[in-house]
Design a protein around this motif. Structure first.
Motif, mmCIF file in Angstrom:
data_model
loop_
_atom_site.group_PDB
_atom_site.id
_atom_site.type_symbol
_atom_site.label_atom_id
_atom_site.label_comp_id
_atom_site.label_asym_id
_atom_site.label_seq_id
_atom_site.Cartn_x
_atom_site.Cartn_y
_atom_site.Cartn_z
ATOM 1 N N ALA A 167 88.586 40.874 0.358
ATOM 2 C CA ALA A 167 88.120 41.325 -0.947
ATOM 3 C C ALA A 167 87.071 40.393 -1.521
ATOM 4 O O ALA A 167 86.233 40.790 -2.300
ATOM 5 N N ALA A 168 87.102 39.141 -1.152
ATOM 6 C CA ALA A 168 86.120 38.183 -1.630
ATOM 7 C C ALA A 168 86.021 37.075 -0.608
ATOM 8 O O ALA A 168 86.927 36.849 0.176
ATOM 9 N N ILE A 191 103.005 37.877 -7.008
ATOM 10 C CA ILE A 191 102.431 36.678 -6.393
ATOM 11 C C ILE A 191 102.246 36.888 -4.896
ATOM 12 O O ILE A 191 101.236 36.474 -4.308
ATOM 13 N N ASP A 192 103.209 37.548 -4.265
ATOM 14 C CA ASP A 192 103.090 37.821 -2.829
ATOM 15 C C ASP A 192 101.849 38.662 -2.537
ATOM 16 O O ASP A 192 101.116 38.396 -1.568
ATOM 17 N N LEU A 193 101.587 39.661 -3.367
ATOM 18 C CA LEU A 193 100.410 40.508 -3.169
ATOM 19 C C LEU A 193 99.124 39.714 -3.381
ATOM 20 O O LEU A 193 98.139 39.893 -2.647
ATOM 21 N N GLU A 194 99.109 38.849 -4.379
ATOM 22 C CA GLU A 194 97.937 37.999 -4.593
ATOM 23 C C GLU A 194 97.682 37.120 -3.373
ATOM 24 O O GLU A 194 96.544 36.965 -2.915
ATOM 25 N N LEU A 276 100.548 27.816 -14.008
ATOM 26 C CA LEU A 276 100.061 29.181 -14.196
ATOM 27 C C LEU A 276 100.979 29.898 -15.177
ATOM 28 O O LEU A 276 102.204 29.779 -15.094
ATOM 29 N N THR A 277 100.375 30.660 -16.076
ATOM 30 C CA THR A 277 101.142 31.432 -17.037
ATOM 31 C C THR A 277 101.314 32.859 -16.537
ATOM 32 O O THR A 277 100.360 33.479 -16.071
ATOM 33 N N HIS A 282 94.480 37.479 -11.893
ATOM 34 C CA HIS A 282 93.962 37.418 -10.525
ATOM 35 C C HIS A 282 92.923 36.316 -10.324
ATOM 36 O O HIS A 282 93.047 35.498 -9.402
ATOM 37 N N VAL A 283 91.894 36.267 -11.171
ATOM 38 C CA VAL A 283 90.808 35.308 -10.965
ATOM 39 C C VAL A 283 91.317 33.878 -11.114
ATOM 40 O O VAL A 283 90.996 32.995 -10.314
ATOM 41 N N LYS A 284 92.121 33.645 -12.135
ATOM 42 C CA LYS A 284 92.686 32.315 -12.367
ATOM 43 C C LYS A 284 93.585 31.911 -11.204
ATOM 44 O O LYS A 284 93.527 30.766 -10.729
ATOM 45 N N PHE A 285 94.422 32.828 -10.753
ATOM 46 C CA PHE A 285 95.327 32.538 -9.641
ATOM 47 C C PHE A 285 94.544 32.107 -8.408
ATOM 48 O O PHE A 285 94.842 31.087 -7.788
ATOM 49 N N ARG A 286 93.552 32.894 -8.070
ATOM 50 C CA ARG A 286 92.768 32.606 -6.857
ATOM 51 C C ARG A 286 92.054 31.249 -6.972
ATOM 52 O O ARG A 286 92.014 30.481 -6.010
#
Length: 312
Positions: A167-168, A191-194, A276-277, A282-286
């Motif tokens: 995806a990126a 989280i697993d999907l991320e 992480l809150t 998505h963007v912050k997690f990555r």
């Protein structure tokens, strides 16, 4: 919701349904049932979402145990850069299922339609009706390039193709494995999907004590640790992780549903690497995961496990 929602107050409202992880038989059944809703008189009519369409799915039906289906849905969300659609989870009787809306195998058409109507009504209340989009009478002049149209694909086939493409651009090496420690099934799945979108494998634990047992048997490159859990909380578990040679250098990301300076201080004192809150963005997690893993992309040198038990 799709790009032209609820145009006329008195007309049937068309809702796009994405299907992920159903059997061929169930997919045919869903297609047939949805086609019947196009008849007049219903407040909602439904159509099967196809990845070749421009419009996005309003509701998805997902089997959470089907890992390929979960990855396909996440890939669709990431590639189209859309919010997570309202999700109806379908599972076997007695199986723990996340989320608010549930169906059981085998699929019962009347129950499915009743639940879709309920979800669509709730979406109507969340998103006010939008005026219909009126095409201009004279289209502006544009330069066009003739291209051959791609073959029409089913939603499952098209999204499976998307899953095979990153995806990126990722700077991570392959082969990373994460441990997710959270008592919420919904949070674990999210989280697993991320992580799967970043090609990172994962294992899950529901409690800190279960996580410590798993850490005795397997090495992980990163740990996601919820703060509030049954038994020992995340702060205590993080301190134990930091006290042992085989895990003291493993990055630990604390997860919490609220963020305050006090929480961050406690997390820092317990030895966490980042914060992480929830719900995770998505963007912050990555960004956080890539920063941590690329800082030490080579696997940590682990000693033989020496008993990651409470109080040791």
């Amino acid at each position: 919701m799709n790009s032209h929602p609820m145009a006329l107050s008195g007309a049937s409202k068309k809702v796009l349904i994405g299907v992920f992880g159903l059997s061929d038989y169930e997919l045919r059944l869903v297609r047939s049932v949805l086609s019947l809703t196009m008849a007049s008189g219903r407040r909602h009519s439904y159509a099967l979402f196809d990845a070749a369409q421009v419009a996005d799915p309003d509701i998805v039906i997902l089997d959470p145990e089907n890992m390929q289906a979960r990855a396909a849905l996440q890939a669709l969300i990431v590639i189209r850069n859309i919010p997570e659609p309202a999700t109806v989870f379908i599972s076997n009787a007695g199986q723990a299922t996340p989320g608010k809306y549930h169906l059981l195998h085998p699929l019962v058409p009347t129950k499915m339609l009743a639940l879709l109507d309920q979800v669509a009504d709730e979406l109507d209340r969340i998103m006010p009706s939008m005026p219909p989009v009126v095409a201009p009478t004279v289209a502006p002049a544009v330069h066009t390039i003739a291209v051959s149209a791609p073959p029409v694909q089913t939603a499952t086939a098209a999204v499976q193709t998307l899953v095979q493409k990153p995806a990126a651009t990722s700077v991570l090496q392959t082969g990373h494995r994460a441990l997710i420690v959270d008592d919420s099934p919904t949070a674990r799945i999210k989280i697993d999907l991320e992580l799967r979108s970043m090609k990172i494998a994962s294992d899950c634990a529901e409690t800190g004590e279960q996580a410590l047992q798993m850490l005795e048997k397997k090495t992980y490159d990163i740990i996601f640790l919820d703060i509030v859990m049954p038994g020992a909380d995340g702060y205590e578990i993080c301190k134990i992780i930091r006290r042992h040679p085989q895990t003291k250098r493993t990055p630990v990301i604390m997860l919490t549903s609220k963020s305050s300076p006090f929480d961050r201080i406690r997390g820092s004192l317990s030895g966490c690497s980042s914060y992480l809150t929830k719900p995770v963005e998505h963007v912050k997690f990555r960004a956080v995961v890539e920063k941590i893993l690329t800082a030490g992309d080579a696997p940590f040198a682990m000693e033989k496990p020496s008993g990651l038990a409470m109080g040791t």
